[in-house]
Scaffold this active site. Structure first.
Site, PDB file in Angstrom:
ATOM      1  N   HIS A  30       0.860  -1.183   0.000  1.00 17.50           N
ATOM      2  CA  HIS A  30       0.000   0.000   0.000  1.00 17.50           C
ATOM      3  C   HIS A  30       0.898   1.234   0.000  1.00 17.50           C
ATOM      4  O   HIS A  30       1.884   1.302   0.737  1.00 17.50           O
ATOM      5  CB  HIS A  30      -0.909  -0.006   1.227  1.00 17.50           C
ATOM      6  CG  HIS A  30      -1.887   1.133   1.234  1.00 17.50           C
ATOM      7  ND1 HIS A  30      -2.668   1.427   0.149  1.00 17.50           N
ATOM      8  CD2 HIS A  30      -2.193   2.048   2.184  1.00 17.50           C
ATOM      9  CE1 HIS A  30      -3.431   2.474   0.431  1.00 17.50           C
ATOM     10  NE2 HIS A  30      -3.160   2.874   1.653  1.00 17.50           N
ATOM     11  N   HIS A  42      -3.157   9.091   1.434  1.00 19.90           N
ATOM     12  CA  HIS A  42      -3.143   7.899   0.589  1.00 19.90           C
ATOM     13  C   HIS A  42      -4.519   7.680  -0.015  1.00 19.90           C
ATOM     14  O   HIS A  42      -5.500   8.310   0.377  1.00 19.90           O
ATOM     15  CB  HIS A  42      -2.679   6.666   1.383  1.00 19.90           C
ATOM     16  CG  HIS A  42      -3.473   6.400   2.624  1.00 19.90           C
ATOM     17  ND1 HIS A  42      -4.126   5.212   2.850  1.00 19.90           N
ATOM     18  CD2 HIS A  42      -3.725   7.160   3.725  1.00 19.90           C
ATOM     19  CE1 HIS A  42      -4.733   5.247   4.033  1.00 19.90           C
ATOM     20  NE2 HIS A  42      -4.511   6.422   4.575  1.00 19.90           N
ATOM     21  N   CYS A 154      -3.549   2.947  -5.372  1.00 20.02           N
ATOM     22  CA  CYS A 154      -2.795   3.767  -4.417  1.00 20.02           C
ATOM     23  C   CYS A 154      -1.407   4.128  -4.936  1.00 20.02           C
ATOM     24  O   CYS A 154      -0.906   5.236  -4.678  1.00 20.02           O
ATOM     25  CB  CYS A 154      -2.698   3.052  -3.068  1.00 20.02           C
ATOM     26  SG  CYS A 154      -1.871   1.431  -3.130  1.00 20.02           S
TER      27      CYS A 154
END
Length: 254
Positions: A30, A42, A154
């Site tokens: 991530h 994010h 992401c």
């Protein structure tokens, strides 16, 4: 920092850094932008829905949203378990118990190929930190479109914040190295016409490895020809256009 690992310590962080943390036994990572004061901006589909099957598999296989439950919210961030899109979280929520890694920009071709796992570096150069932070905070307020695990995830968000590059042929705001690696691996195994030129295990391995490396390289945002730098203020308008209209807007910009 090097070929083997991009792992860093928290005291090495600087605002504008593109950071990431591995999830689910290094199955995927991530990504986000560190903005200072222990905060990370994010992009996530939220609530473990990255795959989008609508079943419990979404949470089991992929989950990049903050890990705290509604019954036990983070004392710094509150309850973010049902949020999606661009969000700001404390670094503990972002890492979700994982280690901290720094994404590298402006690497050379040899280093890029040596980092066989995608989603760790790019040939593209990073813009100044003030530009990176401006994009991140702007997108926090205005969004980054709909989450798509292969086209708008992401990593794409973080890469756009760092470079301002838009992939105009697919109306995608970047190209995830992780997605490129998965597609490159599939291409190397399934669609390589060269796999029929050898029957030895070593030969097949060499062909597959070569196809994988080439596919990753040509997909990198730093080497592709179908990209252009777009101001963050124009992103929302461009997303509402089809591919032909985007190309027209790009010509006007040039």
């Amino acid at each position: 920092m090097g070929v083997l690992s991009n792992k860093i310590q928290r005291d090495q962080l600087r605002p504008g850094d593109h950071i990431y943390s591995w999830r689910h036994a290094y199955l995927y990572a991530h990504h986000g932008i560190y903005v200072g004061e222990g905060k990370v901006i994010h992009f996530t589909r939220g609530a473990g829905q990255e795959i989008g099957t609508g079943t419990v598999l979404d949470r089991i296989i992929f989950s990049s949203s903050p890990s705290h439950s509604p019954d036990n919210p983070c004392p710094k961030c509150g309850d973010q378990s049902s949020l999606d899109g661009v969000m700001s979280s404390c670094i503990d929520c972002f890492l979700s118990g994982g280690d901290l890694y720094l994404f590298e920009y402006g690497v050379n071709v040899a280093f890029f190929i040596a980092k066989a796992r995608g989603g760790t570096c790019t040939l593209a150069a990073s813009d100044p930190r003030e530009d990176v932070l401006h994009r991140a905070f702007y997108l926090l307020q205005n969004g980054f479109g709909s989450y798509d695990i292969f086209k708008n995830n992401c990593e794409d968000f973080a890469i756009y914040c760092k470079t301002g590059l838009l992939v105009v042929t697919s109306i995608s705001v970047g190209r995830s190295g992780q997605a490129a690696s998965f597609l490159a691996a599939a291409s190397a195994v399934i669609s390589s016409p060269f796999r029929f030129l050898t029957t030895s295990f070593t030969g097949l391995g060499a062909v597959g490895c070569g196809m994988y490396c080439v596919s990753r390289l040509v997909s990198d945002i730093g080497i592709r020809r179908d990209v252009i730098k777009i101001p963050v203020e124009r992103l929302t308008a461009l997303r509402d256009l089809d591919e032909a209209e985007v190309a027209t807007e790009v010509v006007k910009t040039d």
